[in-house]
Design a protein around this motif. Structure first.
Motif, mmCIF file in Angstrom:
data_model
loop_
_atom_site.group_PDB
_atom_site.id
_atom_site.type_symbol
_atom_site.label_atom_id
_atom_site.label_comp_id
_atom_site.label_asym_id
_atom_site.label_seq_id
_atom_site.Cartn_x
_atom_site.Cartn_y
_atom_site.Cartn_z
ATOM 1 N N GLU A 1 0.776 -1.227 -0.155
ATOM 2 C CA GLU A 1 -0.111 0.217 -0.062
ATOM 3 C C GLU A 1 0.902 1.345 -0.028
ATOM 4 O O GLU A 1 0.525 2.129 -0.756
ATOM 5 C CB GLU A 1 -0.885 -0.119 1.065
ATOM 6 N N ALA A 2 1.970 1.185 0.915
ATOM 7 C CA ALA A 2 3.077 2.355 0.892
ATOM 8 C C ALA A 2 3.664 2.699 -0.573
ATOM 9 O O ALA A 2 3.536 3.651 -1.072
ATOM 10 C CB ALA A 2 3.920 2.152 1.859
ATOM 11 N N ALA A 3 3.968 1.560 -1.125
ATOM 12 C CA ALA A 3 4.567 1.671 -2.578
ATOM 13 C C ALA A 3 3.640 2.111 -3.563
ATOM 14 O O ALA A 3 3.990 3.238 -4.371
ATOM 15 C CB ALA A 3 5.216 0.643 -2.952
ATOM 16 N N ALA A 4 2.264 1.672 -3.527
ATOM 17 C CA ALA A 4 1.184 2.360 -4.417
ATOM 18 C C ALA A 4 1.194 3.715 -4.207
ATOM 19 O O ALA A 4 0.862 4.604 -5.186
ATOM 20 C CB ALA A 4 -0.014 1.507 -4.214
ATOM 21 N N CYS A 5 1.020 3.994 -2.952
ATOM 22 C CA CYS A 5 0.893 5.723 -2.780
ATOM 23 C C CYS A 5 1.902 6.467 -2.959
ATOM 24 O O CYS A 5 1.655 7.491 -3.863
ATOM 25 C CB CYS A 5 0.685 5.774 -1.205
ATOM 26 N N GLN B 1 13.403 8.183 -2.084
ATOM 27 C CA GLN B 1 14.367 7.525 -1.181
ATOM 28 C C GLN B 1 13.560 6.471 -0.524
ATOM 29 O O GLN B 1 13.867 5.372 -0.386
ATOM 30 C CB GLN B 1 15.182 8.216 -0.154
ATOM 31 N N GLN B 2 12.417 6.792 0.049
ATOM 32 C CA GLN B 2 11.436 5.910 0.838
ATOM 33 C C GLN B 2 10.900 4.997 -0.011
ATOM 34 O O GLN B 2 10.921 3.706 0.283
ATOM 35 C CB GLN B 2 10.667 6.452 1.672
ATOM 36 N N TYR B 3 10.567 5.452 -1.236
ATOM 37 C CA TYR B 3 10.078 4.494 -2.166
ATOM 38 C C TYR B 3 10.867 3.371 -2.750
ATOM 39 O O TYR B 3 10.805 2.291 -2.741
ATOM 40 C CB TYR B 3 9.255 5.256 -3.332
ATOM 41 N N ASN B 4 12.194 3.925 -2.939
ATOM 42 C CA ASN B 4 13.047 3.018 -3.641
ATOM 43 C C ASN B 4 13.525 1.912 -2.421
ATOM 44 O O ASN B 4 13.789 0.543 -2.750
ATOM 45 C CB ASN B 4 14.515 3.752 -3.874
ATOM 46 N N GLU B 5 13.587 2.231 -0.933
ATOM 47 C CA GLU B 5 13.759 1.491 0.146
ATOM 48 C C GLU B 5 12.781 0.344 0.201
ATOM 49 O O GLU B 5 13.052 -0.808 0.129
ATOM 50 C CB GLU B 5 13.900 1.962 1.241
ATOM 51 N N LEU B 6 11.545 0.711 -0.206
ATOM 52 C CA LEU B 6 10.437 -0.344 -0.133
ATOM 53 C C LEU B 6 10.619 -1.188 -1.238
ATOM 54 O O LEU B 6 10.103 -2.399 -0.979
ATOM 55 C CB LEU B 6 9.090 0.345 -0.247
ATOM 56 N N ARG B 7 11.008 -0.657 -2.494
ATOM 57 C CA ARG B 7 11.144 -1.836 -3.654
ATOM 58 C C ARG B 7 12.399 -2.475 -3.440
ATOM 59 O O ARG B 7 12.766 -3.428 -4.553
ATOM 60 C CB ARG B 7 11.177 -0.932 -4.854
ATOM 61 N N GLY B 8 13.305 -2.187 -2.602
ATOM 62 C CA GLY B 8 14.547 -3.054 -2.548
ATOM 63 C C GLY B 8 15.728 -2.383 -3.104
ATOM 64 O O GLY B 8 16.518 -3.165 -3.464
ATOM 65 N N MET B 9 15.783 -1.166 -3.460
ATOM 66 C CA MET B 9 16.532 -0.655 -4.503
ATOM 67 C C MET B 9 17.709 0.245 -3.613
ATOM 68 O O MET B 9 17.425 0.749 -2.637
ATOM 69 C CB MET B 9 16.003 0.281 -5.431
#
Length: 72
Positions: free
Chosen positions: A36-40, A64-72
């Protein structure tokens, strides 16, 4: 529920809606709801880039937070 209310009053993608999505993403991430966080983040980031420019500090943090959620 807050995101549903914001979405209902938003007319198309706009900065206010995108900022609400960033807040939602942060809450979802802290609650462990990473999908859900990544989708937002995925929805909010392009809108904010268009409206605020790519170098805004809040946007840099969101990326940065989005990339961390995606494992980048």
């Amino acid at each position: 529920h807050s995101l549903k209310i914001q979405k209902a009053i938003a007319i198309g993608p706009n900065g206010r809606w995108a900022l609400a999505l960033l807040t939602g993403a942060e809450i979802y991430a802290k609650a462990g709801k990473t999908d859900e966080a990544a989708a937002c983040y995925e929805s909010a980031i392009p809108v904010l880039e268009r409206e605020l420019g790519p170098d805004v500090p809040r946007l840099k943090t969101a990326r940065q937070q989005y990339n961390e959620l995606r494992g980048m």
